[in-house]
Write a protein that holds these residues in place. Structure first.
Motif, short mmCIF file in Angstrom:
data_model
loop_
_atom_site.label_atom_id
_atom_site.label_comp_id
_atom_site.label_asym_id
_atom_site.label_seq_id
_atom_site.Cartn_x
_atom_site.Cartn_y
_atom_site.Cartn_z
N PHE A 49 0.80 -1.22 0.00
CA PHE A 49 0.00 0.00 0.00
C PHE A 49 0.84 1.28 0.00
O PHE A 49 0.29 2.38 -0.16
CB PHE A 49 -0.95 0.01 1.20
CG PHE A 49 -2.24 -0.73 0.97
CD1 PHE A 49 -3.26 -0.15 0.21
CD2 PHE A 49 -2.43 -2.00 1.48
CE1 PHE A 49 -4.44 -0.83 -0.02
CE2 PHE A 49 -3.61 -2.69 1.25
CZ PHE A 49 -4.63 -2.11 0.50
N ALA A 50 2.14 1.16 0.17
CA ALA A 50 2.99 2.35 0.26
C ALA A 50 2.82 3.30 -0.91
O ALA A 50 2.70 4.52 -0.71
CB ALA A 50 4.45 1.94 0.43
N PRO A 51 2.80 2.83 -2.17
CA PRO A 51 2.63 3.77 -3.28
C PRO A 51 1.29 4.50 -3.24
O PRO A 51 1.19 5.68 -3.59
CB PRO A 51 2.74 2.89 -4.52
CG PRO A 51 3.48 1.67 -4.07
CD PRO A 51 3.05 1.46 -2.66
N ILE A 52 0.24 3.79 -2.82
CA ILE A 52 -1.09 4.40 -2.72
C ILE A 52 -1.10 5.46 -1.62
O ILE A 52 -1.61 6.58 -1.80
CB ILE A 52 -2.15 3.31 -2.44
CG1 ILE A 52 -2.29 2.39 -3.66
CG2 ILE A 52 -3.49 3.94 -2.08
CD1 ILE A 52 -3.17 1.19 -3.42
N LEU A 53 -0.53 5.12 -0.47
CA LEU A 53 -0.51 6.06 0.65
C LEU A 53 0.34 7.28 0.33
O LEU A 53 -0.01 8.41 0.67
CB LEU A 53 0.02 5.36 1.90
CG LEU A 53 -0.83 4.20 2.44
CD1 LEU A 53 -0.09 3.46 3.55
CD2 LEU A 53 -2.18 4.69 2.94
N ALA A 54 1.47 7.05 -0.35
CA ALA A 54 2.36 8.16 -0.68
C ALA A 54 1.72 9.14 -1.65
O ALA A 54 2.10 10.31 -1.70
CB ALA A 54 3.66 7.61 -1.28
N ALA A 55 0.74 8.68 -2.40
CA ALA A 55 0.07 9.54 -3.37
C ALA A 55 -1.03 10.39 -2.75
O ALA A 55 -1.62 11.25 -3.41
CB ALA A 55 -0.52 8.70 -4.50
N ASN A 56 -1.33 10.14 -1.46
CA ASN A 56 -2.40 10.87 -0.77
C ASN A 56 -1.82 11.67 0.39
O ASN A 56 -1.02 11.16 1.17
CB ASN A 56 -3.45 9.89 -0.24
CG ASN A 56 -4.24 9.22 -1.33
OD1 ASN A 56 -4.98 9.86 -2.06
ND2 ASN A 56 -4.09 7.90 -1.46
N THR A 57 -2.24 12.90 0.53
CA THR A 57 -1.82 13.70 1.68
C THR A 57 -2.58 13.23 2.92
O THR A 57 -3.71 12.75 2.83
CB THR A 57 -2.10 15.19 1.44
OG1 THR A 57 -3.50 15.36 1.17
CG2 THR A 57 -1.28 15.71 0.28
N GLY A 58 -1.93 13.37 4.06
CA GLY A 58 -2.58 12.99 5.31
C GLY A 58 -2.72 11.49 5.49
O GLY A 58 -3.59 11.03 6.22
#
Length: 237
Positions: A114-123
């Motif tokens: 999930f790291a790439p998905i999380l990194a693409a979202n602020t907060g």
């Protein structure tokens, strides 16, 4: 700074006492959607909850969940297991591997996926549920896997911070759930635990010491081993 208001949350082990409270509390704080995952997901009475099947020990299951939940902003690694008895030498290969795969590799592989998905979202944030026993080895293989997860969480925090992903590690002793049904020591209400964890997450804190046991055990990390484990002193006498 992470906020549950408007967040899309994924909770592993959502059927259990702690997981259920994570789902409910996230919604109360304004989460727009919660993916409630478990090997055999239950039904929920809220359309904002999306049940998903997930076996954290199965790479194919993890890959499928990443495809099904591409909008996650907060990942809560809550699923876990424990051994039927203490010790690290007395268990079968299967028991050892189950603890390692569920308590350590599962959360790590989910964080990586999930790291790439999380990194693409602020907060965005990852919350890892450790244990006070990650600092106290009396639970054998369970303690070892939770200690490994603690170390991995520290590494994830350093690696993901530049991408804006906040990583929270949670330490707690016994919680009043089915997993701790046989324990006679004081137990923390799972609702109290979850409130503390989400309050800390929204405050931008990195670590949660949820009870006195966790506070005492962390303080004891700098003590001589004979003080932490009096059994060692007894052997010398």
């Amino acid at each position: 700074m992470p906020s549950l208001n408007g967040a899309v949350v994924l909770v592993t082990g959502a059927n259990g006492g702690i997981g259920t409270n994570f789902v409910r509390d996230a919604l109360e704080r304004g989460a727009s959607k919660v993916y409630a995952t478990a090997r055999n997901p239950r039904t929920w009475d809220d359309e904002r909850v999306v049940p998903l099947a997930l076996d954290v020990t199965d790479p194919a299951s993890i890959a499928a969940v990443v495809v099904a939940a591409p909008d996650v902003t907060i990942l809560i690694n809550n699923a876990g297991t424990n051994a039927s008895t203490p010790g690290i030498l007395s268990h079968t290969d299967e028991e050892i591997r189950t603890n390692v795969e569920t308590n350590f590799l599962g959360p790590l592989f989910l964080a990586r996926a999930f790291a790439p998905i999380l990194a693409a979202n602020t907060g965005s944030a990852i919350i890892d549920i450790h244990s006070a026993l990650s600092w106290y080895a009396v639970a054998g293989i369970y303690s070892a896997t939770k200690a490994a997860l603690w170390s991995a969480t520290n590494s994830l925090r350093l690696e993901l911070a530049p991408a804006g992903v906040h990583v929270v590690g949670v330490h707690v002793g016994y919680v009043d759930t089915a997993m701790a049904a046989g324990a006679t020591d004081p137990k923390l209400d799972p609702a109290v635990l979850v409130t503390k964890v989400l309050d800390a997450t929204e405050a931008g804190e990195y670590e949660v010491l949820a009870d006195d046991t966790s506070v005492q055990l962390k303080a004891g990390l700098s003590a001589p081993l004979e003080a932490v484990y009096p059994q060692l002193a007894a052997v010398r006498s």
